[in-house]
Design an enzyme around this catalytic site. Sequence first.
Site, PDB file in Angstrom:
ATOM      1  N   LYS A 110       0.842  -1.218  -0.064  1.00  0.00           N
ATOM      2  CA  LYS A 110       0.171   0.055  -0.049  1.00  0.00           C
ATOM      3  C   LYS A 110       0.861   1.305   0.121  1.00  0.00           C
ATOM      4  O   LYS A 110       2.029   1.108  -0.539  1.00  0.00           O
ATOM      5  CB  LYS A 110      -0.844  -0.075   1.051  1.00  0.00           C
ATOM      6  N   HIS A 125      -9.064  -3.132  -5.712  1.00  0.00           N
ATOM      7  CA  HIS A 125      -8.930  -3.110  -4.030  1.00  0.00           C
ATOM      8  C   HIS A 125      -9.940  -2.381  -3.368  1.00  0.00           C
ATOM      9  O   HIS A 125     -10.524  -1.359  -4.107  1.00  0.00           O
ATOM     10  CB  HIS A 125      -7.510  -2.738  -3.715  1.00  0.00           C
ATOM     11  N   GLU A 168     -11.690 -10.030  -0.242  1.00  0.00           N
ATOM     12  CA  GLU A 168     -11.276  -9.472   1.021  1.00  0.00           C
ATOM     13  C   GLU A 168     -12.150  -8.770   1.495  1.00  0.00           C
ATOM     14  O   GLU A 168     -12.969  -7.480   1.232  1.00  0.00           O
ATOM     15  CB  GLU A 168     -10.270  -8.428   0.215  1.00  0.00           C
TER      16      GLU A 168
HETATM   17  P1  PGA Z   1      -4.620  -6.200   5.718  1.00  0.00           P
HETATM   18  O1  PGA Z   1      -4.708  -6.038   4.306  1.00  0.00           O
HETATM   19  O2  PGA Z   1      -3.809  -7.525   5.991  1.00  0.00           O
HETATM   20  O3  PGA Z   1      -3.526  -5.041   6.470  1.00  0.00           O
HETATM   21  O4  PGA Z   1      -5.987  -6.673   6.271  1.00  0.00           O
HETATM   22  C1  PGA Z   1      -5.268  -6.697   3.588  1.00  0.00           C
HETATM   23  C2  PGA Z   1      -5.369  -5.823   2.240  1.00  0.00           C
HETATM   24  O5  PGA Z   1      -6.153  -5.001   1.928  1.00  0.00           O
HETATM   25  O6  PGA Z   1      -4.868  -6.363   1.130  1.00  0.00           O
END
Ligand code: PGA
Length: 252
Positions: free
Chosen positions: A11, A97, A169
């Site tokens: 990110k 995403h 997700e």
């Molecule tokens: P996280 O994020 O593992 O910090 O929950 C997952 C993602 O957004 O791909």
Amino acid sequence: MRSKIVAGNWKMNNSAKESKALIKNLKKSVKGLPLNNTRVIVAPSFVYLQKIAKKTAGTPIEVAAQNMNDAPKGAYTGEVSGEMLKSIHVNTVILGHSERREYYYETDTILKKKVLSALDQNFEIIFCFGEVLEDRKSNKHFDVVKSQIVNALFDLTSDDWENIILAYEPVWAIGTGETASPEQAQEMHAFVRDLIATKYDQHLAEHTSILYGGSVKPANAEEIFSKEDVDGGLIGGASLNADDFTAIVKAI
Ligand code: PGA
């Protein structure tokens, strides 16, 4: 057989120095692991992508972009094209995403354009989808996921699907510390695989990797990955630490 995949989505994190240290440590800890059928992917910020692609060339670590524009080039200030990514040998891109959907208003229509453009340029796509908490509370999670997938992906050909990796997700589990239970993940993954089998065929469904993402950590990875239809993970927070990420790779 479908691939197992552990992908780290960095990110908007890490300075240049931190990125360099992270990839150095990761290369060291992944080296020599018996990866078998498991692919390891990292998605750093665009700013570091070329450097990290160079540093990981010839290692088991692959790189992916976190996003791309659907236009080939032009007056789109601040955007990055597929052509640019291809020119630095990046061949995989994350699309859909939930942070892109929520903060940058990427709708199914926009995502479909991006998917088609990426496929046209021979990218492999990690396509994310998932419901928000209210959807789950009101028992709409299957409908929401179905429409996200149908709207963006169900006009693709079977051949196109060879370049699609799915990532479920649930938005309520991203960065919150709250994970879907292994049973909740399995239930949704099986539902999605069934959707693909119904629209296309069983063979394609069986060959599509479906990753789980949302607060995957070394402590819970093994249990989630043990589920039949969970083919790996898309990892956010825990991918910023080489030891944690490696532990998750080992859990598969
Ligand atoms: P996280 O994020 O593992 O910090 O929950 C997952 C993602 O957004 O791909």
